[in-house]
Design a protein around this motif. Structure first.
Motif, PDB file in Angstrom:
ATOM      1  N   HIS A  30       0.970  -1.190  -0.233  1.00 53.17           N
ATOM      2  CA  HIS A  30      -0.094   0.180   0.023  1.00 53.17           C
ATOM      3  C   HIS A  30       0.841   1.329   0.215  1.00 53.17           C
ATOM      4  O   HIS A  30       0.580   2.354  -0.563  1.00 53.17           O
ATOM      5  CB  HIS A  30      -1.023   0.157   1.283  1.00 53.17           C
ATOM      6  CG  HIS A  30      -2.065   1.222   1.208  1.00 53.17           C
ATOM      7  ND1 HIS A  30      -1.797   2.275   1.984  1.00 53.17           N
ATOM      8  CD2 HIS A  30      -3.004   1.005   0.498  1.00 53.17           C
ATOM      9  CE1 HIS A  30      -2.943   3.099   1.777  1.00 53.17           C
ATOM     10  NE2 HIS A  30      -3.721   2.513   0.740  1.00 53.17           N
ATOM     11  N   VAL A  31       2.102   1.352   0.915  1.00 55.52           N
ATOM     12  CA  VAL A  31       2.935   2.484   0.641  1.00 55.52           C
ATOM     13  C   VAL A  31       3.271   2.629  -0.664  1.00 55.52           C
ATOM     14  O   VAL A  31       3.483   3.680  -0.992  1.00 55.52           O
ATOM     15  CB  VAL A  31       4.255   2.040   1.847  1.00 55.52           C
ATOM     16  CG1 VAL A  31       5.162   3.188   1.798  1.00 55.52           C
ATOM     17  CG2 VAL A  31       3.478   2.011   3.128  1.00 55.52           C
ATOM     18  N   ARG A  32       3.686   1.551  -1.498  1.00 57.51           N
ATOM     19  CA  ARG A  32       4.370   1.564  -2.665  1.00 57.51           C
ATOM     20  C   ARG A  32       3.420   2.276  -3.699  1.00 57.51           C
ATOM     21  O   ARG A  32       3.553   2.972  -4.620  1.00 57.51           O
ATOM     22  CB  ARG A  32       4.970   0.254  -3.250  1.00 57.51           C
ATOM     23  CG  ARG A  32       6.155  -0.217  -2.351  1.00 57.51           C
ATOM     24  CD  ARG A  32       6.056  -1.717  -2.666  1.00 57.51           C
ATOM     25  NE  ARG A  32       6.369  -1.984  -3.943  1.00 57.51           N
ATOM     26  CZ  ARG A  32       6.587  -3.319  -4.395  1.00 57.51           C
ATOM     27  NH1 ARG A  32       6.494  -4.420  -3.517  1.00 57.51           N
ATOM     28  NH2 ARG A  32       6.846  -3.552  -5.376  1.00 57.51           N
ATOM     29  N   ASP A  33       2.074   1.724  -3.351  1.00 58.73           N
ATOM     30  CA  ASP A  33       1.014   2.300  -4.368  1.00 58.73           C
ATOM     31  C   ASP A  33       0.849   3.965  -4.126  1.00 58.73           C
ATOM     32  O   ASP A  33       0.737   4.734  -4.933  1.00 58.73           O
ATOM     33  CB  ASP A  33      -0.283   1.540  -4.127  1.00 58.73           C
ATOM     34  CG  ASP A  33      -0.219   0.352  -4.621  1.00 58.73           C
ATOM     35  OD1 ASP A  33       0.708  -0.159  -5.233  1.00 58.73           O
ATOM     36  OD2 ASP A  33      -0.919  -0.742  -4.006  1.00 58.73           O
ATOM     37  N   ALA A  34       0.817   4.187  -2.918  1.00 64.68           N
ATOM     38  CA  ALA A  34       0.557   5.445  -2.360  1.00 64.68           C
ATOM     39  C   ALA A  34       1.621   6.425  -3.010  1.00 64.68           C
ATOM     40  O   ALA A  34       1.535   7.747  -3.233  1.00 64.68           O
ATOM     41  CB  ALA A  34       0.794   5.654  -0.871  1.00 64.68           C
ATOM     42  N   ASP A  35       2.813   6.070  -3.259  1.00 67.95           N
ATOM     43  CA  ASP A  35       3.992   6.933  -3.762  1.00 67.95           C
ATOM     44  C   ASP A  35       3.498   7.164  -5.128  1.00 67.95           C
ATOM     45  O   ASP A  35       3.941   8.512  -5.388  1.00 67.95           O
ATOM     46  CB  ASP A  35       5.234   5.927  -4.107  1.00 67.95           C
ATOM     47  CG  ASP A  35       6.298   6.732  -4.577  1.00 67.95           C
ATOM     48  OD1 ASP A  35       6.630   7.982  -3.764  1.00 67.95           O
ATOM     49  OD2 ASP A  35       7.089   6.357  -5.271  1.00 67.95           O
ATOM     50  N   ASP A  36       2.586   6.814  -5.821  1.00 68.60           N
ATOM     51  CA  ASP A  36       2.155   7.389  -7.213  1.00 68.60           C
ATOM     52  C   ASP A  36       1.481   8.573  -7.046  1.00 68.60           C
ATOM     53  O   ASP A  36       1.657   9.549  -7.775  1.00 68.60           O
ATOM     54  CB  ASP A  36       1.481   6.120  -7.910  1.00 68.60           C
ATOM     55  CG  ASP A  36       2.182   5.019  -8.361  1.00 68.60           C
ATOM     56  OD1 ASP A  36       3.421   5.118  -8.360  1.00 68.60           O
ATOM     57  OD2 ASP A  36       1.611   4.139  -8.625  1.00 68.60           O
ATOM     58  N   VAL A  37       0.677   8.581  -5.933  1.00 72.14           N
ATOM     59  CA  VAL A  37      -0.263   9.649  -5.789  1.00 72.14           C
ATOM     60  C   VAL A  37       0.590  11.009  -5.317  1.00 72.14           C
ATOM     61  O   VAL A  37       0.445  12.061  -5.840  1.00 72.14           O
ATOM     62  CB  VAL A  37      -1.199   9.394  -4.389  1.00 72.14           C
ATOM     63  CG1 VAL A  37      -2.093  10.758  -4.097  1.00 72.14           C
ATOM     64  CG2 VAL A  37      -2.225   8.352  -4.672  1.00 72.14           C
ATOM     65  N   VAL A  38       1.812  10.822  -4.543  1.00 74.65           N
ATOM     66  CA  VAL A  38       2.455  11.786  -4.135  1.00 74.65           C
ATOM     67  C   VAL A  38       3.211  12.262  -5.516  1.00 74.65           C
ATOM     68  O   VAL A  38       3.646  13.401  -5.514  1.00 74.65           O
ATOM     69  CB  VAL A  38       3.683  11.460  -3.044  1.00 74.65           C
ATOM     70  CG1 VAL A  38       4.787  12.486  -2.866  1.00 74.65           C
ATOM     71  CG2 VAL A  38       2.890  10.930  -1.753  1.00 74.65           C
ATOM     72  N   ASP A  39       3.707  11.374  -6.179  1.00 76.17           N
ATOM     73  CA  ASP A  39       4.377  11.902  -7.407  1.00 76.17           C
ATOM     74  C   ASP A  39       3.550  12.546  -8.437  1.00 76.17           C
ATOM     75  O   ASP A  39       3.606  13.721  -9.011  1.00 76.17           O
ATOM     76  CB  ASP A  39       4.648  10.522  -8.516  1.00 76.17           C
ATOM     77  CG  ASP A  39       6.152   9.809  -7.673  1.00 76.17           C
ATOM     78  OD1 ASP A  39       6.549  10.609  -6.861  1.00 76.17           O
ATOM     79  OD2 ASP A  39       6.200   8.735  -8.012  1.00 76.17           O
ATOM     80  N   GLU A  40       2.208  12.239  -8.363  1.00 77.15           N
ATOM     81  CA  GLU A  40       1.225  13.236  -8.992  1.00 77.15           C
ATOM     82  C   GLU A  40       0.900  14.371  -8.614  1.00 77.15           C
ATOM     83  O   GLU A  40       0.806  15.449  -9.210  1.00 77.15           O
ATOM     84  CB  GLU A  40       0.010  12.385  -9.431  1.00 77.15           C
ATOM     85  CG  GLU A  40      -0.114  11.217 -10.310  1.00 77.15           C
ATOM     86  CD  GLU A  40       0.083  11.559 -11.701  1.00 77.15           C
ATOM     87  OE1 GLU A  40      -0.344  12.461 -12.134  1.00 77.15           O
ATOM     88  OE2 GLU A  40       0.745  10.945 -12.432  1.00 77.15           O
ATOM     89  N   HIS A  75       3.245  16.075  -6.879  1.00 75.75           N
ATOM     90  CA  HIS A  75       4.323  16.598  -7.125  1.00 75.75           C
ATOM     91  C   HIS A  75       4.218  17.301  -8.675  1.00 75.75           C
ATOM     92  O   HIS A  75       4.740  18.519  -8.708  1.00 75.75           O
ATOM     93  CB  HIS A  75       5.612  16.043  -6.928  1.00 75.75           C
ATOM     94  CG  HIS A  75       6.675  16.643  -7.571  1.00 75.75           C
ATOM     95  ND1 HIS A  75       7.548  16.005  -8.357  1.00 75.75           N
ATOM     96  CD2 HIS A  75       7.585  17.740  -7.003  1.00 75.75           C
ATOM     97  CE1 HIS A  75       8.772  16.864  -8.315  1.00 75.75           C
ATOM     98  NE2 HIS A  75       8.643  17.688  -7.687  1.00 75.75           N
ATOM     99  N   ARG A  76       3.826  16.549  -9.455  1.00 73.23           N
ATOM    100  CA  ARG A  76       3.719  16.887 -10.940  1.00 73.23           C
ATOM    101  C   ARG A  76       2.784  18.190 -11.029  1.00 73.23           C
ATOM    102  O   ARG A  76       3.007  19.144 -11.793  1.00 73.23           O
ATOM    103  CB  ARG A  76       3.408  15.880 -11.911  1.00 73.23           C
ATOM    104  CG  ARG A  76       3.123  16.189 -13.292  1.00 73.23           C
ATOM    105  CD  ARG A  76       2.308  15.136 -14.160  1.00 73.23           C
ATOM    106  NE  ARG A  76       0.975  14.895 -13.322  1.00 73.23           N
ATOM    107  CZ  ARG A  76      -0.120  15.891 -13.749  1.00 73.23           C
ATOM    108  NH1 ARG A  76       0.243  17.102 -14.528  1.00 73.23           N
ATOM    109  NH2 ARG A  76      -1.185  15.751 -13.200  1.00 73.23           N
ATOM    110  N   ALA A  77       1.608  17.821 -10.480  1.00 72.62           N
ATOM    111  CA  ALA A  77       0.590  18.938 -10.449  1.00 72.62           C
ATOM    112  C   ALA A  77       0.966  20.346  -9.992  1.00 72.62           C
ATOM    113  O   ALA A  77       0.621  21.481 -10.549  1.00 72.62           O
ATOM    114  CB  ALA A  77      -0.797  18.624  -9.859  1.00 72.62           C
ATOM    115  N   MET A  78       1.687  20.008  -8.658  1.00 74.44           N
ATOM    116  CA  MET A  78       2.271  21.468  -7.939  1.00 74.44           C
ATOM    117  C   MET A  78       3.159  22.214  -8.947  1.00 74.44           C
ATOM    118  O   MET A  78       3.255  23.370  -9.074  1.00 74.44           O
ATOM    119  CB  MET A  78       2.735  21.127  -6.786  1.00 74.44           C
ATOM    120  CG  MET A  78       3.456  22.232  -6.027  1.00 74.44           C
ATOM    121  SD  MET A  78       4.102  22.080  -4.611  1.00 74.44           S
ATOM    122  CE  MET A  78       4.829  23.640  -4.246  1.00 74.44           C
TER     123      MET A  78
END
Length: 239
Positions: free
Chosen positions: A148-158, A160-163
């Protein structure tokens, strides 16, 4: 496993959890210092890094002592090796918190920026959640939480990109504030890297449990991560 080794492993768990709590709090304070323009809070983070460094050394010494004195094998050996790596990732998150705090010191002396609209709070919360769940996975030997932590990393990456896109637009509107916006982007980058380290911890937990090395696997970002990032930023489900 001998009774003495069990005691040493429990002691090691306590060290890792204490270190994790410290770095999680350091990152939270550093981001809050930026949001609230609070240089005193930023100074606390910078001063507290010495304690995190000392904790890292204590954990490393404990791991090396267990390897030398108990010569663990199989799962126990993986546990100690993974703990060494996790220890390093936690210390790096502490260093990243210091970098964020240094940005906070500079930004506090400049005119205010519309910081909250860029998703910094959501990124910080995402990173905190990842660190906490990765440490829970470590203590509980829970492969599901690690995934689940590894999956959540994708959300933080997104996020970051949006910001990055939002800040880039602001740079065009306010070219006289480019240096300050670059510091804001640097802060987002530090948070994204902290998430990567939390993801590394989760991968080491997977190795600890299964013996499978997954640190260098690249996982494709999926649509769900983008939709979740959009919802966190806007409050609306992605269309």
């Amino acid at each position: 496993m001998s009774v003495l080794l069990i005691r040493e492993i429990r002691k090691l768990q306590k060290f890792i959890l204490n270190e994790g709590t410290m770095v999680e709090e350091a990152m939270r304070k550093a981001v809050t210092a930026i949001e609230e323009r609070n240089p005193a809070l930023a100074e606390q983070v910078i001063a507290g890094d010495k304690q995190i460094d000392l904790m890292e050394l204590e954990v490393e010494e404990a791991c090396l002592s267990m390897l030398a004195l108990h010569q663990p094998v199989a799962h126990d050996l993986r546990y100690v090796i993974a703990s060494l790596k996790i220890n390093h990732d936690l210390e790096r998150i502490g260093d990243l918190a210091v970098s964020v705090a240094k940005n906070a010191l500079v930004l506090a002396s400049e005119p205010p920026l519309p910081i909250r609209q860029f998703g910094i709070t959501q990124m910080m919360q995402g990173v905190q959640d990842m660190i906490k769940e990765a440490l829970d996975a470590y203590v509980q030997l829970d492969a599901g939480k690690a995934q689940h932590v590894r999956d959540a990393d994708d959300v933080v990456d997104e996020l970051h990109r949006a910001m990055y896109e939002l800040v880039e637009a602001k740079m065009r509107e306010q070219p006289d504030r480019i240096a300050d916006y670059v510091r804001l982007l640097n802060t987002a980058r530090q948070l994204e890297r902290a998430a990567d380290h939390a993801c590394n911890i989760a991968k080491d937990v997977t190795y600890m449990i299964t013996g499978e090395i997954v640190r260098h696997r690249k996982k494709q970002k999926d649509l769900a991560a983008k939709e979740q990032a959009h919802e966190l930023l806007t409050g609306d489900p992605a269309r």
